[in-house]
Design an enzyme around this catalytic site. Structure first.
Site, mmCIF file in Angstrom:
data_model
loop_
_atom_site.group_PDB
_atom_site.id
_atom_site.type_symbol
_atom_site.label_atom_id
_atom_site.label_comp_id
_atom_site.label_asym_id
_atom_site.label_seq_id
_atom_site.Cartn_x
_atom_site.Cartn_y
_atom_site.Cartn_z
ATOM 1 N N ARG A 25 -0.244 5.006 -0.549
ATOM 2 C CA ARG A 25 -1.506 5.062 -0.343
ATOM 3 C C ARG A 25 -2.213 4.111 0.253
ATOM 4 O O ARG A 25 -3.115 4.722 1.105
ATOM 5 C CB ARG A 25 -1.177 3.974 -2.103
ATOM 6 C CG ARG A 25 -2.051 4.718 -3.001
ATOM 7 C CD ARG A 25 -3.554 3.701 -2.175
ATOM 8 N NE ARG A 25 -2.956 2.081 -2.995
ATOM 9 C CZ ARG A 25 -3.646 1.163 -2.361
ATOM 10 N NH1 ARG A 25 -5.213 1.563 -2.543
ATOM 11 N NH2 ARG A 25 -3.493 0.120 -3.205
ATOM 12 N N ASP A 26 -2.518 2.924 0.338
ATOM 13 C CA ASP A 26 -2.854 1.906 0.583
ATOM 14 C C ASP A 26 -2.684 1.948 2.462
ATOM 15 O O ASP A 26 -3.892 2.182 3.402
ATOM 16 C CB ASP A 26 -2.467 -0.045 0.746
ATOM 17 C CG ASP A 26 -3.783 -0.554 0.955
ATOM 18 O OD1 ASP A 26 -5.218 0.255 0.817
ATOM 19 O OD2 ASP A 26 -3.083 -1.658 0.766
ATOM 20 N N HIS A 63 -0.281 -8.944 -2.518
ATOM 21 C CA HIS A 63 -0.398 -7.732 -1.601
ATOM 22 C C HIS A 63 -1.287 -8.777 0.132
ATOM 23 O O HIS A 63 -2.330 -9.284 -0.725
ATOM 24 C CB HIS A 63 -1.072 -7.387 -2.284
ATOM 25 C CG HIS A 63 -1.816 -6.369 -1.567
ATOM 26 N ND1 HIS A 63 -1.630 -4.827 -1.959
ATOM 27 C CD2 HIS A 63 -3.034 -6.427 -0.898
ATOM 28 C CE1 HIS A 63 -2.017 -3.454 -1.360
ATOM 29 N NE2 HIS A 63 -2.835 -4.332 0.395
ATOM 30 N N CYS A 88 -8.994 -1.929 7.033
ATOM 31 C CA CYS A 88 -10.407 -1.888 5.618
ATOM 32 C C CYS A 88 -11.746 -1.100 6.270
ATOM 33 O O CYS A 88 -11.831 -1.877 7.639
ATOM 34 C CB CYS A 88 -10.071 -2.897 5.188
ATOM 35 S SG CYS A 88 -12.195 -3.411 4.634
ATOM 36 N N ASN A 107 -2.250 -3.614 6.430
ATOM 37 C CA ASN A 107 -1.234 -4.248 5.491
ATOM 38 C C ASN A 107 -0.155 -4.993 5.745
ATOM 39 O O ASN A 107 0.374 -4.031 7.387
ATOM 40 C CB ASN A 107 -0.661 -3.117 4.361
ATOM 41 C CG ASN A 107 -1.752 -2.515 3.335
ATOM 42 O OD1 ASN A 107 -1.832 -3.436 1.927
ATOM 43 N ND2 ASN A 107 -2.139 -1.919 4.263
#
Lengths: 310, 310
Positions: free
Chosen positions: B15-16, B207, B240, B249
């Protein structure tokens, strides 16, 4: 967790950072780097090493560099040496602080220095005596202190043994170096706490490589163990011939950025260090492991208008 | 320092990690990634998000992915949702755990979701009620919890306020997310300690993004504050849109490698995760911020003979 108010920072880029680079920097570039770091407020700078030019051609001009640099009062300019000849060269170049490095791993000592730990220590005696007689200060470093790429884990008993040998030589400033980035935070906390308690007379430095991304995590552990002296290298230069593809020293700007965010004082101008790191990255001509050079500082906020344009 | 015996790890790469990638992975590739992580022992996997396909085209096929994956008993497969429609899609795809994300920064909420925090919370009510009525569990995430690229520092009072709102909705599993990598270890320790004490009923996740290289350092602080649940993304994918050039991440393999070195149990097979991360890096077709993919594990020792050849 316990945090110190202040950290004493040592820039090792001109030595540990450049010694593995294919691109050789000129004497002028090296001097600009060292002077730039001193101007930014760095209190200790590792200028180069006086070792055999065939072994480390990148450091062959350390004499010239040391003679050339404009010195700031209060700044410590130190160099690595491996023998008496090195101390002579240091003194002739106006360097009055030398550092002796000993590996905690027999295999690493032989791979790097072609000698056993015992033989190296024997040579250090003459070296230290000569330095002390001539008014030079001597510090020591224990490399592969947290792990060796040939031998794996290093027993803490080995660090104790080497520290005792260094202290017998009258050396009470020592660095524990994670030469190939194998340390983990739990180990750093336990080892650093133990060594500090065992040897209260020693001024300890910690020296981390970011090979497995743990350097700043290890620093957090080191700070909590009460160690306040840290090495790092501008732009994250460095690396190790025995860890192909590996990152180098933790980047000075990443370390200083973290410390600033944590409110821990270093007396160093972060923006000047970032500019210097960027310049160095251009000189060596390749990307390096520096998060702050890639992403900027926390305080580089963006406006909503800028964001929309992206 | 205090270390837990065990960490509960959540893989957010599908996902991220993938939501900012230019290369779109196929349903088969995503399923292989998710099944691979589950087979390696990952207990919680963020499968994708049910949001508008125009907003995040990378996640448009989450329904198909969720239906396709072979499920392992005991593994939690969760998805991000933003509204009731998302919960409906989740339920229709057999996903019974959804996550609602709310930014702690008004500017970031508006930039990302085109709505105010109050408007988003209002929407969450319907969403949570519908999920709970239909037997789905709901967790929450507070994004930009440690800093916002538009607003800078986020007051802890804001985190308290949002947590209270989440709890009013019956949500007691929450993540504090450092969306653009602005957290520092001191802040993480203080914030996490405070929030744990203030909200003892909440199961906290942390996170971290590795934008400024501090992710693992922040994890060390989080562990010492007693937080045992952490997200990470295979190969360090992520990033981002508001932090150009930034790392994503923290890499799952870097986090799991550190934990293994520290003797903290995760129940996950590190080698399988490394192989999966390498596969993922090939699929997205570019280098990513993964130290272990670059340098290998600590335990990948080299023999002196190999070293000589280099």
């Amino acid at each position: 967790m316990n945090w110190p108010e202040k950290v004493i920072f040592c820039e090792v880029g001109p030595r540990d950072g450049l010694q593995n680079e294919k691109t050789l920097l000129s004497v002028e570039q090296k001097a600009a780097l060292i002077e730039g770091a001193a101007d930014a407020g760095v209190p200790i700078i590792e200028v180069g090493s006086f070792v055999h030019p065939k072994a480390v051609p990148q450091m062959a001009d350390t004499d010239e560099v040391a003679k050339k640099i404009r010195r700031l009062p209060g700044v410590e300019y130190r160099c690595l040496v491996a023998n008496k000849k090195g101390v002579e060269r240091a003194l002739a170049s106006g360097i009055t602080k030398v550092k002796l490095t000993l590996s905690a791993s027999e295999s690493h000592a032989r791979a790097n220095m072609k000698k056993s730990i015992a033989e190296l220590l024997e040579g250090f005696k003459e070296c230290t005596a000569f330095a002390h007689e001539n008014g030079a200060a001597v510090s020591g470093a224990i490399s592969t202190a947290f792990g060796c790429p040939f031998e794996g884990k290093i027993p803490v008993a080995k660090l104790v043994e080497i520290t005792e040998k260094f202290m017998e030589l009258g050396i009470t400033e020592l660095s524990m170096s994670d030469t190939t980035g194998m340390a983990n935070p739990r180990q750093v906390y336990d080892t650093a706490s133990f060594m500090r308690e065992k040897f209260p007379a020693v001024r300890w430095f910690l020296h981390f490589h970011n090979t497995r991304g743990m350097a700043l995590a290890n620093m957090v552990a080191g700070l909590n163990a009460g160690i306040i002296r840290y090495d790092a290298s501008l732009a994250g230069l460095g690396g190790c011939p025995f860890a192909p593809g590996a990152s180098g020293n933790v980047a000075s700007e990443d370390m200083l950025h973290m410390l600033r965010e944590m409110g821990i004082e270093t007396g160093i101008d972060l923006d000047r260090m970032i500019a210097l790191a960027r310049q160095l990255q251009q000189w060596v001509g390749h990307c390096t492991d520096s998060s702050v050079l890639r992403a900027g500082k926390n305080s580089d906020l963006i406006s909503r208008t800028e964001a929309k344009k992206q």
